[in-house]
Scaffold this motif. Structure first.
Motif, short mmCIF file in Angstrom:
data_model
loop_
_atom_site.label_atom_id
_atom_site.label_comp_id
_atom_site.label_asym_id
_atom_site.label_seq_id
_atom_site.Cartn_x
_atom_site.Cartn_y
_atom_site.Cartn_z
N GLY A 131 0.81 -1.21 0.00
CA GLY A 131 0.00 0.00 0.00
C GLY A 131 0.85 1.26 0.00
O GLY A 131 0.53 2.24 -0.68
N THR A 149 -6.27 0.86 1.52
CA THR A 149 -5.79 0.05 2.64
C THR A 149 -6.92 -0.11 3.64
O THR A 149 -7.59 0.87 4.01
CB THR A 149 -4.57 0.72 3.30
N ASP A 227 -4.65 -4.61 1.48
CA ASP A 227 -4.96 -3.64 0.43
C ASP A 227 -5.98 -4.24 -0.52
O ASP A 227 -5.87 -5.42 -0.90
CB ASP A 227 -3.70 -3.26 -0.34
#
Length: 401
Positions: A131, A149, A227
């Motif tokens: 992320g 995220t 993510d």
């Protein structure tokens, strides 16, 4: 021990089964560098005939024991550069830098060497966590998939609804396709996230964290958020490079021709690719990266655009192949260590299709028959034996036929 430390390299490995780093010592030695390995005795890296010295890495994940072994190797080998061979080593080195000089750990000089070998500490998370990598890519204006995220199932569902299905659920820390699941709908996404988050969260999480800290194992990233990422309709690709203090020295592209898009390749085409090269240069500058580094991409079928997916802050599996297409990463690194920095990064001047060994052979034992482009280390018998020994029972082949 080598008496010319300005040309000494120390490769550090924790994980086994990483064939790319084990192929690198041959290239580094050919470029005039002396290579030592700090790794478990059974690691493929230790089997390479191009390793000048092997330092044994103790079993277990105690940061104190690992740091002591690293300090001993640094003191004995006096390397100019440390090369992490896998993500676990990168995570360990990051943790040691952040911890600073400690009794029984790394001293100031060793920590300075580690930091110089990695890049800007302020960008460590962007090197290692998916992320953060994409957040940096978007910050510097690179093409990247939409992503979010998440810390919970409801968050995941909200992000996916905004992005649109299908999506990928990706563990924030992982490698070789581990922790990556393609989700076609909300049900599959929720099941994926729900099955994973309880392992790192919940009522026992604080106690587990305390135990890990007491055992000096708190360097290994756990509890990293997931993510949720846009699925790009395309084919996987990678860019393999070497850098010095945020400056790309040389690099080339690889295209996965077989295998899964989220796992290791078995057959690749290598050559030049302008958009991936530019993205790699921009990311290397933003990371302040030094050493071997790779980036994963997805080339969109409809447009040919390259979307940056991940950063691999260590040698990737094709790094030793550049000489075949006129871009020698090891030689570029040796020149930079000697003070010869190129005005522009060296790029590929040719193309090649390669059957990676042992990956292609393990998938199809007949793939080597008559294949002149098979990447077999005939000139490194020790490594060859190690690779053949890794084959599952019943997959034997007459390699010298």
């Amino acid at each position: 021990m080598n008496t010319h430390p300005d040309m000494n390299i120390l490769i550090v490995a924790i994980e086994s089964g990483r064939w790319g780093p084990a192929r690198l010592p041959r290239e580094l030695a050919r470029a005039g560098l002396s290579v030592a390995a700090l790794c478990p005795a059974g690691n493929p890296l230790a089997a390479s005939g191009s390793i000048a010295h092997h330092f044994d890495l103790p079993a277990g994940r105690s940061a104190r024991r690992l740091a002591a072994a690293l300090a001993e190797a640094i003191d004995a080998w006096r390397p100019r550069l440390i090369v992490p061979a896998d993500e676990q080593v990168v995570a360990l080195l990051h943790a040691l830098v952040r911890r600073g000089p400690v009794t029984g750990g790394l001293g100031k000089a060793a920590l300075a060497l580690v930091t110089r070998s990695l890049g800007n500490p302020a960008r460590f998370d962007a090197m290692l966590f998916k992320g953060e990598t994409l957040a940096l890519a978007q910050l510097v204006g690179l093409r990247a998939p939409r992503t979010g995220t998440v810390h919970s199932v409801p968050q995941a569902a909200e992000v996916a609804a905004r992005i649109g299905y299908p999506v990928y659920a990706k563990a924030g820390f992982g490698w070789a396709g581990q922790g990556v699941t393609r989700c076609a709908d909300a049900r599959s996404l929720e099941a994926t996230i729900a099955a994973t988050l309880p392992a790192t969260r919940g009522r026992l999480a604080p106690m587990k964290s305390l135990v890990r800290r007491c055992l000096s194992r708190d360097w290994f990233p756990v509890g990293i958020p997931f993510d949720v990422q846009q699925a790009i309709d395309g084919h996987p690709a990678m860019y393999c490079a070497v850098a010095m203090e945020g400056r790309m020295l040389a690099g080339f592209a690889g295209f996965n021709r077989t295998g899964h898009g989220t796992g290791p390749s078995t057959h690749v085409s290598i050559g030049a690719h302008a958009e991936m090269e530019r993205a790699a240069r921009v990311m290397i500058a933003a990371l302040g990266a030094t050493g071997f580094i790779g980036f994963d991409f997805m080339i969109e079928h409809a447009t040919g655009d390259a979307y940056l997916l991940e950063c691999n802050p260590r040698p990737i599996q094709i790094g030793h192949l550049g000489r075949r297409i006129g871009v020698d990463l090891a030689a570029a690194l040796a020149a930079a260590l000697a003070g010869d920095l190129p005005a522009e990064p060296q790029s590929a001047s040719g193309e090649a299709d390669i059957a990676l060994f042992p990956q292609s052979w393990l998938q199809d034992p007949e793939s080597l028959a008559g294949n002149a482009d098979a990447d077999v280390p005939w000139d490194d018998p020790g490594l060859m034996r190690c690779m053949v020994a890794a084959a599952p029972a019943g997959s034997a082949i007459a390699l010298h036929a």
